[in-house]
Design an enzyme around this catalytic site. Sequence first.
Site, short mmCIF file in Angstrom:
data_model
loop_
_atom_site.label_atom_id
_atom_site.label_comp_id
_atom_site.label_asym_id
_atom_site.label_seq_id
_atom_site.Cartn_x
_atom_site.Cartn_y
_atom_site.Cartn_z
N TYR A 76 10.78 -8.51 11.97
CA TYR A 76 9.55 -7.72 12.16
C TYR A 76 9.12 -7.11 10.82
O TYR A 76 7.97 -7.22 10.41
CB TYR A 76 9.81 -6.61 13.19
CG TYR A 76 8.66 -5.65 13.37
CD1 TYR A 76 7.56 -5.99 14.15
CD2 TYR A 76 8.65 -4.40 12.73
CE1 TYR A 76 6.49 -5.11 14.30
CE2 TYR A 76 7.58 -3.53 12.87
CZ TYR A 76 6.51 -3.88 13.66
OH TYR A 76 5.45 -3.02 13.79
N LYS A 113 5.70 -7.90 8.63
CA LYS A 113 4.69 -6.88 8.33
C LYS A 113 4.37 -6.85 6.83
O LYS A 113 3.25 -6.59 6.43
CB LYS A 113 5.16 -5.53 8.85
CG LYS A 113 5.26 -5.46 10.37
CD LYS A 113 3.90 -5.32 11.01
CE LYS A 113 3.57 -6.32 12.05
NZ LYS A 113 2.22 -6.15 12.61
#
Length: 253
Positions: free
Chosen positions: A143, A147
Amino acid sequence: MVVGGASGIGKACVDAFVREGAGVAVWDISSDVESVTERGAAEGRSVDIADESAVRSAVEATELRIGPIQHVVHAAAIGSGKLGFPFTCLQPSDWARVLDVNISGMVNVAHAIAPGMVDRCEGTMVFVASVAGQIGSPTDPPYSASKAANINFAQVMAKDLASSGVRVNTVCPGMVKTPLNKSVWKSWNDRQTPEQQLDYDEWAAEKIRQLVPLGRWQQPEDVADMIVFLSSARASQVTGQTINVDGGYVMHS
Ligand SMILES: NC(=O)c1ccc[n+]([C@@H]2O[C@H](COP(=O)([O-])OP(=O)(O)OC[C@H]3O[C@@H](n4cnc5c(N)ncnc54)[C@H](O)[C@@H]3O)[C@@H](O)[C@H]2O)c1
């Protein structure tokens, strides 16, 4: 258009753009997306952004229905659903779907939408990234890495599209109470001994106390307000920026 507008921050963006009088198209993988018309959106469409051909068809269908897409807010993302601290707690295979949705999903949407904006010499895109993309957050490495990729690709696009008058920015929240944020707590809590476990609010309060100078959750509306501003003519000189709406979690020098 709000991608990932059936829940959380995306949902607050739908409401904010409806209040501004915009005709809002909403895409989401969730079947709840159809109910957005009850909140004033022009359409709710079920789309998996990881599917390139589905995204291309959805752009055609949305533009046929409500006209050229002038402003995009991209808020769709997932986590791995597992605690990745240290990163060896995950398997490399745990990365695949996260990268597919969070990076390829962004790429699919950008490729399908940017050419129309360039032809019309106007448009804005705001991608919701995260403070995790700037600090290597020790919770969910795929994740966090995805990002960082969102921030970087938005900068690439901002440079590429500037001469056509198209602006591209990212907004990074820190701690917002949403299903995605709750899943981070759950993956942490599942790995604790019964004595160490905390309920969601206790876990968040401790994290906010340690990391957020302003000392409170950001609300989905706080993030939506910044996104509306960046999409508006009042931000006509702002492109390629990474704006943190995070209570001071990350501070740029
Ligand atoms: N909540 C936080 O604390 C926080 C912090 C930093 C960044 N963010 C970012 O904010 C954005 C919004 O997240 P949120 O917290 O509102 O989470 P959320 O889970 O409430 O919303 C995410 C939405 O994306 C949709 N989605 C997921 N996969 C999809 C796919 N393949 N195709 C289409 N739609 C898909 C989901 O159905 C959901 O409606 C994300 O980019 C997230 O990374 C959130």
